[in-house]
Design a protein around this motif. Structure first.
Motif, short mmCIF file in Angstrom:
data_model
loop_
_atom_site.label_atom_id
_atom_site.label_comp_id
_atom_site.label_asym_id
_atom_site.label_seq_id
_atom_site.Cartn_x
_atom_site.Cartn_y
_atom_site.Cartn_z
N LEU A 260 40.62 59.86 33.72
CA LEU A 260 40.26 58.69 34.53
C LEU A 260 40.32 57.42 33.67
CD1 LEU A 260 39.13 57.21 37.01
CD2 LEU A 260 36.83 57.90 36.25
N LEU A 261 41.14 56.47 34.10
CA LEU A 261 41.18 55.15 33.48
C LEU A 261 40.50 54.18 34.44
CD1 LEU A 261 42.33 53.40 31.11
CD2 LEU A 261 44.31 52.95 32.59
N ALA A 262 39.40 53.57 34.00
CA ALA A 262 38.68 52.62 34.84
C ALA A 262 39.32 51.25 34.71
CB ALA A 262 37.21 52.55 34.41
N VAL A 263 39.83 50.72 35.82
CA VAL A 263 40.54 49.44 35.80
C VAL A 263 39.53 48.32 35.96
CG1 VAL A 263 42.33 48.06 36.88
CG2 VAL A 263 42.62 50.53 36.68
N VAL B 139 44.93 58.66 36.01
CA VAL B 139 44.81 57.87 37.25
C VAL B 139 44.08 56.58 36.95
CG1 VAL B 139 44.99 59.82 38.84
CG2 VAL B 139 42.75 59.19 37.95
N ARG B 140 44.56 55.48 37.54
CA ARG B 140 44.05 54.14 37.26
C ARG B 140 43.20 53.69 38.45
NH1 ARG B 140 49.59 54.02 37.04
NH2 ARG B 140 49.61 52.49 38.74
N VAL B 141 41.89 53.75 38.31
CA VAL B 141 41.00 53.51 39.44
C VAL B 141 40.09 52.32 39.13
CG1 VAL B 141 39.19 54.47 40.91
CG2 VAL B 141 41.06 55.94 40.09
N GLY B 142 40.13 51.31 40.01
CA GLY B 142 39.29 50.14 39.83
C GLY B 142 38.33 49.92 40.98
N THR B 143 38.85 49.74 42.18
CA THR B 143 38.02 49.37 43.32
C THR B 143 36.92 50.39 43.59
OG1 THR B 143 39.89 48.20 44.32
CG2 THR B 143 38.07 48.79 45.78
N ALA B 144 37.24 51.67 43.50
CA ALA B 144 36.24 52.70 43.80
C ALA B 144 35.12 52.73 42.78
CB ALA B 144 36.92 54.07 43.88
N ILE B 145 35.32 52.11 41.62
CA ILE B 145 34.29 52.08 40.59
C ILE B 145 33.57 50.74 40.55
CG2 ILE B 145 33.88 52.16 38.08
CD1 ILE B 145 36.24 54.14 37.91
N PHE B 146 34.35 49.66 40.56
CA PHE B 146 33.76 48.34 40.32
C PHE B 146 33.59 47.51 41.58
CE2 PHE B 146 36.02 49.34 36.27
CZ PHE B 146 34.89 49.46 35.48
N GLY B 147 34.23 47.90 42.67
CA GLY B 147 34.11 47.12 43.90
C GLY B 147 35.42 46.44 44.25
N GLY B 148 35.40 45.73 45.38
CA GLY B 148 36.62 45.16 45.92
C GLY B 148 37.12 43.95 45.17
N ARG B 149 38.42 43.73 45.29
CA ARG B 149 39.09 42.54 44.79
C ARG B 149 39.94 42.00 45.94
NH1 ARG B 149 40.40 46.59 41.06
NH2 ARG B 149 39.36 46.43 39.03
N PRO B 150 40.46 40.77 45.79
CA PRO B 150 41.40 40.31 46.80
C PRO B 150 42.55 41.29 46.93
CG PRO B 150 40.77 38.51 45.35
CD PRO B 150 40.19 39.77 44.76
N PRO B 151 43.09 41.53 48.13
CA PRO B 151 44.11 42.56 48.32
C PRO B 151 45.30 42.43 47.38
CG PRO B 151 43.30 41.78 50.43
CD PRO B 151 42.66 40.90 49.40
N ALA C 27 46.40 45.36 44.29
CA ALA C 27 47.66 46.08 44.31
C ALA C 27 48.41 46.01 43.00
CB ALA C 27 48.56 45.52 45.42
N ARG C 28 47.97 45.19 42.06
CA ARG C 28 48.71 44.99 40.83
C ARG C 28 48.27 46.00 39.78
NH1 ARG C 28 50.93 39.80 39.76
NH2 ARG C 28 50.25 40.00 37.60
N SER C 29 49.09 47.00 39.54
CA SER C 29 49.00 47.96 38.44
C SER C 29 47.87 48.96 38.51
CB SER C 29 48.93 47.22 37.10
OG SER C 29 50.08 46.47 36.90
N GLY C 30 46.78 48.69 39.16
CA GLY C 30 45.72 49.67 39.26
C GLY C 30 44.63 49.15 40.17
N GLY C 31 44.06 50.03 40.98
CA GLY C 31 43.04 49.52 41.88
C GLY C 31 42.27 50.62 42.58
#
Length: 239
Positions: free
Chosen positions: A31-34, A219-231, A235-239
């Motif tokens: 797991l890579l946290a974005v 796997v590059r996971v950001g939103t599910a860990i840190f919360g939402g970003r602008p759409p 979509a850029r490189s990891g989310g």
């Protein structure tokens, strides 16, 4: 409200379920946290929860976090997953552990030349535009073998594998298709000889399961860990 620690645990459970469905050991997926757009304090909170690998899109933002987290550097592994311009290769070569977004030989050559001898070889992946989108960076699949051979010969780099950001798709079957194509490309490269590639950097919050089913090792996971970003940002490189 869910904490970062609980969100990391939930993502880890998703990975475990996908590995079970694929008949793969859980340890085969990292797991890579974005953490792009989130500050050093947030990274520190995730680190306290046991997450040590972080992906960043923007070089200067990442450097600022590295400075703020210098006391924890030995426990952190920093991955650049966003586009890399030629004028930023020196600081990236000096500061990061991994670069996933090598999309042309010139960038790899500069990274190799500028990687300090005092550091281990920089771990790199070639970014592949697997969906053929005009708006996406990355090598065309037909270009990858020649570039991979050239990059694998560079002295201060270690070519680990391939990265892709597939075009969004609405269901699991459609999501799996580009991930399968990237895995098959990696398998062809390994059959062709040269250094064995062991990394498939693919899968984000929305398509993690599809990626794991098709062989993702990171796997590059950001939103599910840190919360939402602008759409557009998510979509850029990891989310």
């Amino acid at each position: 409200m869910a904490t970062i620690a609980s969100k990391i645990q939930e993502v880890s459970r998703r990975i475990a379920r996908a590995c079970d469905a694929a008949g793969r050991p859980v340890a085969s997926v990292t797991l890579l946290a974005v953490s792009k757009t989130f500050g050093a304090d947030t990274v520190r909170e995730a680190l306290a929860a046991g997450q040590t690998r972080f992906g960043e899109n923007y070089v200067q933002e990442a450097l600022d976090k590295m400075a703020a987290l210098a006391d924890a550097r030995a426990r952190l592994e920093w991955h650049l997953i966003g586009p890399l311009q030629s004028n930023k290769t020196r600081v990236v070569a000096e500061s990061f552990d991994w670069v996933h977004s090598v999309d042309r030989l010139k960038i790899a050559q500069r990274l190799s030349e500028q990687r300090p001898a005092s550091l281990p070889p920089l771990q790199v992946c070639l970014q592949v535009n697997i969906s053929g989108e005009a708006s996406k960076s990355g090598l065309a699949p037909t270009e990858v073998e020649a570039v991979a051979r050239a990059v694998s010969a560079l002295p201060r780099l270690r070519l680990r594998g391939l990265m892709a950001i597939p075009e969004p798709a609405g269901d699991l079957v459609a999501q799996r298709r580009p991930h399968r194509e990237l895995r098959e490309l990696l398998e062809r490269l390994n059959r062709a000889g040269g250094p064995t590639l062991d990394t498939l950097s693919m899968g984000m919050t929305v398509d993690l399961e599809a990626a794991v089913l098709e062989g993702a090792t990171l796997v590059r996971v950001g939103t599910a860990i840190f919360g939402g970003r602008p759409p557009a940002e998510a979509a850029r490189s990891g989310g």
